[in-house]
Design a protein around this motif. Sequence first.
Motif, PDB file in Angstrom:
ATOM      1  N   GLN A   8      25.960 -54.128  14.793  1.00 38.58           N
ATOM      2  CA  GLN A   8      27.182 -53.358  15.046  1.00 38.58           C
ATOM      3  C   GLN A   8      26.831 -52.033  15.698  1.00 38.58           C
ATOM      4  O   GLN A   8      26.102 -51.219  15.134  1.00 38.58           O
ATOM      5  CB  GLN A   8      27.908 -53.094  13.731  1.00 38.58           C
ATOM      6  CG  GLN A   8      29.238 -52.371  13.906  1.00 38.58           C
ATOM      7  CD  GLN A   8      29.915 -52.165  12.576  1.00 38.58           C
ATOM      8  OE1 GLN A   8      29.442 -52.604  11.552  1.00 38.58           O
ATOM      9  NE2 GLN A   8      31.030 -51.472  12.605  1.00 38.58           N
ATOM     10  N   ARG A   9      27.306 -51.798  16.922  1.00 42.99           N
ATOM     11  CA  ARG A   9      27.006 -50.558  17.616  1.00 42.99           C
ATOM     12  C   ARG A   9      28.051 -49.497  17.279  1.00 42.99           C
ATOM     13  O   ARG A   9      29.218 -49.794  17.112  1.00 42.99           O
ATOM     14  CB  ARG A   9      26.972 -50.776  19.131  1.00 42.99           C
ATOM     15  CG  ARG A   9      25.782 -51.622  19.585  1.00 42.99           C
ATOM     16  CD  ARG A   9      25.691 -51.603  21.110  1.00 42.99           C
ATOM     17  NE  ARG A   9      24.552 -52.371  21.553  1.00 42.99           N
ATOM     18  CZ  ARG A   9      23.321 -51.893  21.636  1.00 42.99           C
ATOM     19  NH1 ARG A   9      23.085 -50.651  21.268  1.00 42.99           N
ATOM     20  NH2 ARG A   9      22.326 -52.651  22.050  1.00 42.99           N
ATOM     21  N   SER A  10      27.593 -48.263  17.246  1.00 40.36           N
ATOM     22  CA  SER A  10      28.499 -47.165  16.956  1.00 40.36           C
ATOM     23  C   SER A  10      29.319 -46.830  18.193  1.00 40.36           C
ATOM     24  O   SER A  10      28.795 -46.778  19.305  1.00 40.36           O
ATOM     25  CB  SER A  10      27.691 -45.930  16.518  1.00 40.36           C
ATOM     26  OG  SER A  10      26.958 -46.213  15.362  1.00 40.36           O
ATOM     27  N   ASN A  11      30.598 -46.620  18.018  1.00 41.39           N
ATOM     28  CA  ASN A  11      31.475 -46.238  19.107  1.00 41.39           C
ATOM     29  C   ASN A  11      31.274 -44.756  19.402  1.00 41.39           C
ATOM     30  O   ASN A  11      31.451 -43.920  18.523  1.00 41.39           O
ATOM     31  CB  ASN A  11      32.927 -46.514  18.706  1.00 41.39           C
ATOM     32  CG  ASN A  11      33.891 -46.203  19.830  1.00 41.39           C
ATOM     33  OD1 ASN A  11      34.059 -45.053  20.214  1.00 41.39           O
ATOM     34  ND2 ASN A  11      34.519 -47.244  20.350  1.00 41.39           N
ATOM     35  N   THR A  93      19.963 -45.281  20.936  1.00 43.35           N
ATOM     36  CA  THR A  93      20.212 -46.482  21.723  1.00 43.35           C
ATOM     37  C   THR A  93      19.232 -46.596  22.893  1.00 43.35           C
ATOM     38  O   THR A  93      18.691 -47.668  23.171  1.00 43.35           O
ATOM     39  CB  THR A  93      21.655 -46.480  22.267  1.00 43.35           C
ATOM     40  OG1 THR A  93      22.571 -46.447  21.169  1.00 43.35           O
ATOM     41  CG2 THR A  93      21.928 -47.723  23.108  1.00 43.35           C
ATOM     42  N   GLN A  94      19.005 -45.462  23.589  1.00 40.33           N
ATOM     43  CA  GLN A  94      18.085 -45.464  24.718  1.00 40.33           C
ATOM     44  C   GLN A  94      16.666 -45.824  24.279  1.00 40.33           C
ATOM     45  O   GLN A  94      15.977 -46.600  24.950  1.00 40.33           O
ATOM     46  CB  GLN A  94      18.077 -44.085  25.389  1.00 40.33           C
ATOM     47  CG  GLN A  94      19.366 -43.715  26.102  1.00 40.33           C
ATOM     48  CD  GLN A  94      19.712 -44.673  27.224  1.00 40.33           C
ATOM     49  OE1 GLN A  94      18.882 -44.980  28.074  1.00 40.33           O
ATOM     50  NE2 GLN A  94      20.942 -45.162  27.225  1.00 40.33           N
ATOM     51  N   ALA A  95      16.247 -45.278  23.149  1.00 45.97           N
ATOM     52  CA  ALA A  95      14.895 -45.561  22.658  1.00 45.97           C
ATOM     53  C   ALA A  95      14.734 -47.033  22.327  1.00 45.97           C
ATOM     54  O   ALA A  95      13.690 -47.642  22.624  1.00 45.97           O
ATOM     55  CB  ALA A  95      14.599 -44.712  21.420  1.00 45.97           C
ATOM     56  N   GLY A  96      15.753 -47.619  21.731  1.00 42.25           N
ATOM     57  CA  GLY A  96      15.667 -49.024  21.351  1.00 42.25           C
ATOM     58  C   GLY A  96      15.829 -49.978  22.514  1.00 42.25           C
ATOM     59  O   GLY A  96      15.035 -50.913  22.685  1.00 42.25           O
ATOM     60  N   ASP A  97      16.842 -49.742  23.366  1.00 42.49           N
ATOM     61  CA  ASP A  97      17.154 -50.679  24.443  1.00 42.49           C
ATOM     62  C   ASP A  97      16.217 -50.556  25.643  1.00 42.49           C
ATOM     63  O   ASP A  97      15.851 -51.563  26.258  1.00 42.49           O
ATOM     64  CB  ASP A  97      18.595 -50.469  24.921  1.00 42.49           C
ATOM     65  CG  ASP A  97      19.621 -50.880  23.874  1.00 42.49           C
ATOM     66  OD1 ASP A  97      19.201 -51.432  22.839  1.00 42.49           O
ATOM     67  OD2 ASP A  97      20.821 -50.635  24.087  1.00 42.49           O
ATOM     68  N   GLY A 100      12.017 -49.936  23.799  1.00 45.00           N
ATOM     69  CA  GLY A 100      11.529 -50.809  22.745  1.00 45.00           C
ATOM     70  C   GLY A 100      11.024 -50.092  21.519  1.00 45.00           C
ATOM     71  O   GLY A 100      10.182 -50.607  20.781  1.00 45.00           O
ATOM     72  N   ILE A 101      11.533 -48.886  21.275  1.00 40.85           N
ATOM     73  CA  ILE A 101      11.121 -48.102  20.101  1.00 40.85           C
ATOM     74  C   ILE A 101      12.136 -48.339  18.993  1.00 40.85           C
ATOM     75  O   ILE A 101      13.331 -48.095  19.170  1.00 40.85           O
ATOM     76  CB  ILE A 101      11.043 -46.600  20.430  1.00 40.85           C
ATOM     77  CG1 ILE A 101      10.072 -46.363  21.592  1.00 40.85           C
ATOM     78  CG2 ILE A 101      10.616 -45.808  19.208  1.00 40.85           C
ATOM     79  CD1 ILE A 101      10.045 -44.930  22.076  1.00 40.85           C
ATOM     80  N   HIS A 102      11.675 -48.803  17.846  1.00 43.73           N
ATOM     81  CA  HIS A 102      12.585 -49.123  16.752  1.00 43.73           C
ATOM     82  C   HIS A 102      12.065 -48.549  15.431  1.00 43.73           C
ATOM     83  O   HIS A 102      10.943 -48.052  15.350  1.00 43.73           O
ATOM     84  CB  HIS A 102      12.744 -50.644  16.623  1.00 43.73           C
ATOM     85  CG  HIS A 102      13.305 -51.296  17.848  1.00 43.73           C
ATOM     86  ND1 HIS A 102      14.639 -51.233  18.172  1.00 43.73           N
ATOM     87  CD2 HIS A 102      12.690 -52.004  18.842  1.00 43.73           C
ATOM     88  CE1 HIS A 102      14.837 -51.882  19.307  1.00 43.73           C
ATOM     89  NE2 HIS A 102      13.678 -52.368  19.736  1.00 43.73           N
ATOM     90  N   GLY A 103      12.917 -48.613  14.412  1.00 43.32           N
ATOM     91  CA  GLY A 103      12.521 -48.169  13.085  1.00 43.32           C
ATOM     92  C   GLY A 103      12.373 -46.662  12.979  1.00 43.32           C
ATOM     93  O   GLY A 103      13.043 -45.895  13.681  1.00 43.32           O
ATOM     94  N   THR A 104      11.459 -46.209  12.142  1.00 42.49           N
ATOM     95  CA  THR A 104      11.275 -44.775  11.886  1.00 42.49           C
ATOM     96  C   THR A 104      10.948 -43.976  13.149  1.00 42.49           C
ATOM     97  O   THR A 104      11.524 -42.895  13.353  1.00 42.49           O
ATOM     98  CB  THR A 104      10.190 -44.558  10.822  1.00 42.49           C
ATOM     99  OG1 THR A 104      10.608 -45.187   9.592  1.00 42.49           O
ATOM    100  CG2 THR A 104       9.979 -43.064  10.566  1.00 42.49           C
TER     101      THR A 104
END
Length: 307
Positions: A8-11, A93-97, A100-104
């Motif tokens: 679920q993405r934040s609006n 969002t930018q870090a993850g998408d 590829g940076i996820h988690g802590t």
Amino acid sequence: MSQAHAPQRSNPARQFLAGSLAGVVASSVLTPLEVVKTRLQASGATRMRLDKILVNIMKTEGIRGLWRGVGINVLGVAPARAVHFSAYNYFKTQAGDNFGIHGTPQHLLAGAMASCTAATVTSPIWVIKTRVQLQRAPIKGQAMTAAEMAYATPLSAIRAIAKTEGFPGFFRGLTASYLGVGESAMQFALYEALRGAYLRAYHPRGGPEERASLPMGASLVLGAAAKLVASAVTYPHEVVRTRMREIPPEGSGGRPVYGSVVSTVKTVLRQEGVRGLYGGMLPHLVRTVPNAAILLLVVEAVSGRGL
């Protein structure tokens, strides 16, 4: 991945609204502690007790003294929190998408970048707020001096800063704010970690990114715990920032007593010792911990899933 289990993405619009509403509610309730904290962080006040500061303000300035700067505080905290939460979700969002940076690591990076963004955008507001809150009210029955009138209201403070210090004056203490990005990064990372642990423990069928908002009690406790740890670890930057934003002495031509971050730290350590870097910590924690808990609770409620 099925629609039922899609993350679920934040609006963004809801995050902006949530941050604004949360900031206004929390700052309105806790302004007196903000005033006391600012006074205790200023030079010459680190050895004063919390109760004596409160009594002194009530005696010399009345109940209004405890609400000095409330207008600029409320006006400033809405955009500040809105920018902060919106920037946090953007960088997260930018870090993850894109990277590829996820988690802590993702949460630490997003929290740090959001803190820098909000500090830069809203610096003039907080400089004005600090000047107004540090300006003691005049004794009843006596005319205000020119120095007292200069920072008596937000508008007069704006004029005084622009006249004596110019545009850079509205960004005093910004470097110290950048040092405080560690607090924001740590707070958000801790909250995300605690939030995920809670959801895994009590809602094991779904991951933390796939669940609805936390229960009210859990949100308050986890938000308070994350802020308490982060604030206690990084507190000295708060004192340094306040000192750098102090009202310049009369006759100084707008030159502050405390210049750079390094010189401020050296001066405080030389004159007051390590204790000077922790002046006002108690009222700061008493104010900021419930403030953060309220912020995150409102964000959970308005956004539908938290950060």
